[in-house]
Motif scaffolding. Structure first.
Motif, PDB file in Angstrom:
ATOM      1  N   ALA A  53     -42.220 -36.398   8.438  1.00 17.63           N
ATOM      2  CA  ALA A  53     -43.120 -37.471   7.996  1.00 17.63           C
ATOM      3  C   ALA A  53     -43.355 -38.478   9.118  1.00 17.63           C
ATOM      4  O   ALA A  53     -44.490 -38.885   9.371  1.00 17.63           O
ATOM      5  N   SER A  54     -42.285 -38.874   9.802  1.00 18.54           N
ATOM      6  CA  SER A  54     -42.458 -39.838  10.895  1.00 18.54           C
ATOM      7  C   SER A  54     -43.200 -39.200  12.071  1.00 18.54           C
ATOM      8  O   SER A  54     -43.963 -39.871  12.764  1.00 18.54           O
ATOM      9  N   ARG A  55     -43.013 -37.895  12.284  1.00 18.46           N
ATOM     10  CA  ARG A  55     -43.734 -37.200  13.360  1.00 18.46           C
ATOM     11  C   ARG A  55     -45.227 -37.149  13.060  1.00 18.46           C
ATOM     12  O   ARG A  55     -46.066 -37.365  13.939  1.00 18.46           O
ATOM     13  N   ILE A  56     -45.572 -36.896  11.808  1.00 22.39           N
ATOM     14  CA  ILE A  56     -46.984 -36.879  11.403  1.00 22.39           C
ATOM     15  C   ILE A  56     -47.615 -38.245  11.640  1.00 22.39           C
ATOM     16  O   ILE A  56     -48.715 -38.356  12.188  1.00 22.39           O
ATOM     17  N   CYS A  57     -46.891 -39.306  11.257  1.00 24.60           N
ATOM     18  CA  CYS A  57     -47.416 -40.672  11.421  1.00 24.60           C
ATOM     19  C   CYS A  57     -47.558 -41.043  12.894  1.00 24.60           C
ATOM     20  O   CYS A  57     -48.545 -41.669  13.285  1.00 24.60           O
TER      21      CYS A  57
END
Length: 186
Positions: free
Chosen positions: A85-89
């Motif tokens: 999730a943080s990588r996508i953001c």
């Protein structure tokens, strides 16, 4: 001088050639287009008859023969990974940052619209997987940091991508009212 240059650079005389000009009449183009469409229709009919009438949905394949994966499916598989999730953001922030750097005045609204669409897909995946914190932090960064100002203005104008509220995901700390008023705050 010319002799000296010719010794150092091995100059050769220029030879001019004439190319034959090819003209294509509109009728010829129309004939070629209709021929290609006929071939396409024939191959589609042949493929449909091989597959049978039960398979009406057309399968999408890339050049290697593997089934194409939609952007939503990609995000769903990536969010399952550790730190996904943080990588996508962070990827999204990088794309927005690069776009804003090249056109700080917001003149490339077409690119901004693509990014808004991508952000909407990300939002829907995050709601589905109940991952609101990362997405809401992403929107806060977009609103607060100056680097993202042109894109934040587009988001504020459209009001199409609000933070994920507690009515959508129970773990969210943002109320429905605060989510609706998110882009109005200064």
């Amino acid at each position: 001088m010319f002799q000296r240059l010719s010794r150092e650079f091995n100059l050769q005389p220029v030879q001019k050639t004439k190319r034959e000009r090819v003209t294509v009449e509109p009728e010829d183009l129309q004939a070629m287009i209709s021929e290609w469409t006929d071939k396409k229709v024939k191959t589609e009919v042949a493929e449909e008859s091989e597959e049978g009438p039960s398979q009406k949905r057309k399968k999408k394949f890339n050049t290697s023969g593997a089934k194409k994966v939609s952007r939503r499916e990609e995000l769903l598989s990536e969010i399952k990974e550790d730190g996904g999730a943080s990588r996508i953001c962070s990827k999204m922030l990088e794309m927005i940052s690069n776009t804003c750097k090249f056109q700080p005045n917001g003149a490339i609204s077409g690119f901004f619209q693509l990014l808004v669409n991508e952000l909407s897909i990300i939002r829907s995946v995050f709601v589905e997987k109940s991952r609101c914190d990362e997405f809401n932090e992403l929107l806060k960064k977009l609103r607060e940091e100056e680097d993202f100002e042109p894109f934040a203005e587009v988001l504020a104008e459209e009001k199409s991508c609000n933070p994920i509220s507690s009515s959508e995901v129970s773990t969210s700390e943002i109320s429905s009212f605060d989510a609706a008023e998110f882009w109005e705050e200064e």
